[in-house]
Design a protein around this motif. Structure first.
Motif, PDB file in Angstrom:
ATOM      1  N   GLY A 305       4.389  71.680  72.753  1.00 14.84           N
ATOM      2  CA  GLY A 305       4.225  71.402  71.336  1.00 14.84           C
ATOM      3  C   GLY A 305       5.525  71.133  70.612  1.00 14.84           C
ATOM      4  O   GLY A 305       5.575  70.288  69.707  1.00 14.84           O
ATOM      5  N   GLN A 306       6.611  71.823  70.995  1.00 18.11           N
ATOM      6  CA  GLN A 306       7.882  71.621  70.312  1.00 18.11           C
ATOM      7  C   GLN A 306       8.408  70.207  70.501  1.00 18.11           C
ATOM      8  O   GLN A 306       8.942  69.593  69.566  1.00 18.11           O
ATOM      9  N   SER A 307       8.223  69.664  71.693  1.00 22.58           N
ATOM     10  CA  SER A 307       8.639  68.275  71.942  1.00 22.58           C
ATOM     11  C   SER A 307       7.810  67.304  71.118  1.00 22.58           C
ATOM     12  O   SER A 307       8.317  66.287  70.634  1.00 22.58           O
ATOM     13  N   VAL A 308       6.520  67.619  70.961  1.00 21.25           N
ATOM     14  CA  VAL A 308       5.644  66.761  70.161  1.00 21.25           C
ATOM     15  C   VAL A 308       6.127  66.724  68.714  1.00 21.25           C
ATOM     16  O   VAL A 308       6.195  65.649  68.092  1.00 21.25           O
ATOM     17  N   VAL A 309       6.461  67.899  68.163  1.00 19.15           N
ATOM     18  CA  VAL A 309       6.920  67.961  66.775  1.00 19.15           C
ATOM     19  C   VAL A 309       8.248  67.229  66.609  1.00 19.15           C
ATOM     20  O   VAL A 309       8.445  66.456  65.659  1.00 19.15           O
ATOM     21  N   THR A 310       9.191  67.459  67.520  1.00 16.66           N
ATOM     22  CA  THR A 310      10.491  66.787  67.451  1.00 16.66           C
ATOM     23  C   THR A 310      10.327  65.279  67.527  1.00 16.66           C
ATOM     24  O   THR A 310      10.956  64.528  66.768  1.00 16.66           O
ATOM     25  N   SER A 311       9.488  64.813  68.448  1.00 15.39           N
ATOM     26  CA  SER A 311       9.240  63.383  68.578  1.00 15.39           C
ATOM     27  C   SER A 311       8.598  62.807  67.326  1.00 15.39           C
ATOM     28  O   SER A 311       8.912  61.684  66.908  1.00 15.39           O
ATOM     29  N   PHE A 312       7.718  63.572  66.698  1.00 14.44           N
ATOM     30  CA  PHE A 312       7.036  63.098  65.498  1.00 14.44           C
ATOM     31  C   PHE A 312       8.029  62.846  64.367  1.00 14.44           C
ATOM     32  O   PHE A 312       7.970  61.820  63.682  1.00 14.44           O
ATOM     33  N   PHE A 313       8.976  63.764  64.182  1.00 15.77           N
ATOM     34  CA  PHE A 313       9.934  63.614  63.093  1.00 15.77           C
ATOM     35  C   PHE A 313      10.992  62.554  63.388  1.00 15.77           C
ATOM     36  O   PHE A 313      11.362  61.771  62.505  1.00 15.77           O
ATOM     37  N   THR A 314      11.511  62.547  64.611  1.00 12.98           N
ATOM     38  CA  THR A 314      12.653  61.684  64.913  1.00 12.98           C
ATOM     39  C   THR A 314      12.260  60.279  65.356  1.00 12.98           C
ATOM     40  O   THR A 314      13.010  59.322  65.119  1.00 12.98           O
ATOM     41  N   GLU A 315      11.112  60.134  66.002  1.00 13.75           N
ATOM     42  CA  GLU A 315      10.708  58.831  66.529  1.00 13.75           C
ATOM     43  C   GLU A 315       9.587  58.188  65.723  1.00 13.75           C
ATOM     44  O   GLU A 315       9.683  57.014  65.331  1.00 13.75           O
ATOM     45  N   ASP A 316       8.516  58.932  65.454  1.00 13.26           N
ATOM     46  CA  ASP A 316       7.382  58.351  64.728  1.00 13.26           C
ATOM     47  C   ASP A 316       7.727  58.104  63.263  1.00 13.26           C
ATOM     48  O   ASP A 316       7.510  57.003  62.734  1.00 13.26           O
ATOM     49  N   LEU A 317       8.269  59.137  62.584  1.00 14.09           N
ATOM     50  CA  LEU A 317       8.623  58.975  61.171  1.00 14.09           C
ATOM     51  C   LEU A 317       9.997  58.336  60.976  1.00 14.09           C
ATOM     52  O   LEU A 317      10.273  57.770  59.915  1.00 14.09           O
ATOM     53  N   GLN A 318      10.865  58.458  61.997  1.00 14.76           N
ATOM     54  CA  GLN A 318      12.220  57.886  61.953  1.00 14.76           C
ATOM     55  C   GLN A 318      12.985  58.363  60.705  1.00 14.76           C
ATOM     56  O   GLN A 318      13.532  57.578  59.940  1.00 14.76           O
ATOM     57  N   LEU A 319      13.024  59.671  60.531  1.00 17.36           N
ATOM     58  CA  LEU A 319      13.704  60.256  59.381  1.00 17.36           C
ATOM     59  C   LEU A 319      15.160  60.583  59.726  1.00 17.36           C
ATOM     60  O   LEU A 319      15.489  60.886  60.882  1.00 17.36           O
ATOM     61  N   THR A 320      16.014  60.518  58.713  1.00 17.76           N
ATOM     62  CA  THR A 320      17.383  60.983  58.877  1.00 17.76           C
ATOM     63  C   THR A 320      17.380  62.517  58.916  1.00 17.76           C
ATOM     64  O   THR A 320      16.384  63.148  58.527  1.00 17.76           O
ATOM     65  N   PRO A 321      18.475  63.139  59.371  1.00 14.78           N
ATOM     66  CA  PRO A 321      18.506  64.616  59.388  1.00 14.78           C
ATOM     67  C   PRO A 321      18.210  65.234  58.031  1.00 14.78           C
ATOM     68  O   PRO A 321      17.438  66.195  57.939  1.00 14.78           O
ATOM     69  N   LEU A 322      18.811  64.701  56.951  1.00 16.38           N
ATOM     70  CA  LEU A 322      18.570  65.276  55.623  1.00 16.38           C
ATOM     71  C   LEU A 322      17.118  65.080  55.201  1.00 16.38           C
ATOM     72  O   LEU A 322      16.503  65.994  54.632  1.00 16.38           O
ATOM     73  N   GLN A 323      16.549  63.914  55.483  1.00 13.62           N
ATOM     74  CA  GLN A 323      15.142  63.677  55.145  1.00 13.62           C
ATOM     75  C   GLN A 323      14.233  64.626  55.918  1.00 13.62           C
ATOM     76  O   GLN A 323      13.231  65.120  55.381  1.00 13.62           O
ATOM     77  N   THR A 324      14.590  64.901  57.173  1.00  6.43           N
ATOM     78  CA  THR A 324      13.802  65.841  57.978  1.00  6.43           C
ATOM     79  C   THR A 324      13.841  67.242  57.368  1.00  6.43           C
ATOM     80  O   THR A 324      12.813  67.913  57.259  1.00  6.43           O
ATOM     81  N   ILE A 325      15.024  67.681  56.933  1.00 11.12           N
ATOM     82  CA  ILE A 325      15.155  68.993  56.301  1.00 11.12           C
ATOM     83  C   ILE A 325      14.328  69.055  55.020  1.00 11.12           C
ATOM     84  O   ILE A 325      13.674  70.067  54.718  1.00 11.12           O
ATOM     85  N   ILE A 326      14.342  67.979  54.246  1.00 10.68           N
ATOM     86  CA  ILE A 326      13.550  67.939  53.004  1.00 10.68           C
ATOM     87  C   ILE A 326      12.068  68.085  53.307  1.00 10.68           C
ATOM     88  O   ILE A 326      11.343  68.851  52.648  1.00 10.68           O
ATOM     89  N   VAL A 327      11.593  67.370  54.323  1.00  9.86           N
ATOM     90  CA  VAL A 327      10.176  67.454  54.702  1.00  9.86           C
ATOM     91  C   VAL A 327       9.835  68.865  55.173  1.00  9.86           C
ATOM     92  O   VAL A 327       8.781  69.417  54.811  1.00  9.86           O
TER      93      VAL A 327
END
Length: 434
Positions: A305-327
């Motif tokens: 599950g952790q890989s799924v979540v990481t992939s969702f934020f970094t690959e599917d949503l393509q968010l920057t680190p700051l945008q990821t923290i905001i979400v």
């Protein structure tokens, strides 16, 4: 089914059970058992039991009942009332002096307990009636109590940080160091808001008509006041100085509060038994939720599950680190409207922390950011635990709607502080790095 579908199904099933009113400990344990057995067979039961047994053997976990007992004994010994009385001698001449002294007392109580329920009840019984009687604006008085009484999350020894340290496997002493500056800044923001409003409109926070509002404190009462403060200083000082572990310092604090109650002359078997029962009840609830969430996280990890979540934020949503923290912060605030902090911590930190670390952020920093989010959750409806605590002891005429309405200015202050800490990590990390 792919890992993504399984993760979505697990989260959806958990949400349904929570909406149906199933206690979080049983909801998480049930979901973990069902998904574990279906996906991994009978071996899942052995995995779940071994994870629970391993958690029960954590020595640091013993600090939780010690800190709860310490807080309960201080409440029953009447130390909070003495603190408020002492501050009344000092704060009466300030603009909004009674509200300011309420916040100062809240910070001192937070440094001796680490939990918020007792502080809010105590301030609701002592400070709120006095402010209303003096003619303070109702919303300002109520907001001061719920916001100040919730500072136990942001002032060491915070129970939230103890559980975060166990979950994230980071130093609790470093977490305590990291939260000092943000906690004091947040408390200072509350004080600044009250003073500014009192200067702009003195009618909302009138000063006492008479120069003396209470009798002077004698030497014995001063000693009774200094002793518990000294104990709290020794507890935190031994942790920061590396003299004792968190658990050992908590045990010293628990024994010290018994001694303080004895010196004050109000130690009794009823007090000890009552404090023990409260400690067992509070700790039992926390531990059962911990066991259930720990089992669920174990199955979630085996499901990738952790890989799924990481992939969702970094690959599917393509968010920057700051945008990821905001979400992540938005998710935490949203969950805080419906779940207690212990459930949010144990369900989200094992999922979000690897992602946060992979983005280059410090786990100590994220722990303090998590605490700030939980500080907001205490005041945000519909759950708003701080509002519920205050309503249980509020004077007649103070409704739950009044408490919700009074909380919003302080929620905005909390959100501003959260933004500052997200954009300036060194405010959190400079003390631990020393």
């Amino acid at each position: 089914m792919t890992d993504g579908y399984l993760v979505s199904l697990m989260i959806g099933a958990l949400f349904v059970l929570i909406v149906l009113g199933v206690p979080l400990a049983f909801a998480t344990g049930f979901i973990a058992t069902v998904f574990g057995v279906v996906l991994f067979g009978d071996m899942a039961l052995w995995i779940l039991s071994s994870r629970t047994y391993g958690l029960m053997n954590e020595f640091t976990l013993l600090a939780v009942p010690m800190f709860v007992f310490m807080a309960t004994m201080m409440e029953k010994a009447g130390i909070g009332e003495d603190l408020f009385r002492a501050m009344n001698m000092w704060g009466r001449r300030l603009p909004g002096g009674l509200a300011v002294q309420t916040l100062v007392v809240a910070v001192i109580l937070a440094s001796m307990s680490g939990i918020i329920g007792g502080e809010i009840v105590l301030l609701g019984l002592i400070a709120l009636p006095q402010m209303l009687k003096l003619g303070y604006d109702k919303k300002l008085a109520i907001g001061t109590v719920v916001a100040g009484g919730s500072l136990g999350t942001m002032i060491p020894p915070s129970i939230v940080l103890v559980f975060y340290g166990l979950t994230a496997n980071v130093s609790i002493a470093d977490l305590f160091s990291g939260v000092i500056v943000p906690g004091l800044i947040l408390a200072g923001s509350y004080v600044s808001y009250i003073v500014i409003r009192a200067l702009m409109n003195p009618q909302i926070a009138p000063k006492p008509e008479f120069p003396e509002t209470c009798e002077p404190i004698g030497w014995r009462e001063r000693f009774n006041l200094i002793l518990p403060l000294f104990i709290a200083f020794c507890v935190l000082g031994s942790i920061y100085g590396g003299i004792a572990s968190v658990t050992e310092a908590a045990a010293f604090g628990a024994v010290g509060t018994i001694f303080a109650a004895w010196v004050r002359g109000n130690l009794s078997w009823d007090m000890l038994i009552g404090s023990g029962l409260t400690t067992f009840t509070t700790s039992g609830i926390l531990f059962w939720v911990t066991f259930g969430a720990n089992a669920l996280v174990g199955v979630f990890t085996f499901m990738n599950g952790q890989s799924v979540v990481t992939s969702f934020f970094t690959e599917d949503l393509q968010l920057t680190p700051l945008q990821t923290i905001i979400v992540i912060n938005i998710v935490l605030i949203f969950l805080g409207m419906f779940l207690d902090w212990i459930g949010i911590l144990l369900l989200t930190v094992p999922i979000f922390l690897p992602l946060v670390v992979s983005l280059g952020y410090d786990p100590i920093w994220f722990g303090v950011i998590f605490c700030l989010n939980m500080q907001i959750s205490y005041l945000t409806p519909p759950l708003a635990p701080a509002a519920v605590y205050l309503k249980s002891v509020a004077p007649e005429g103070v409704s739950l709607l009044d408490i919700f309405s009074a909380s919003w200015p302080f929620i905005i202050i909390q959100a501003i502080n959260l933004t500052i800490m997200v954009l300036n990590p060194q405010l959190i990390l400079w003390l631990p790095n020393m």
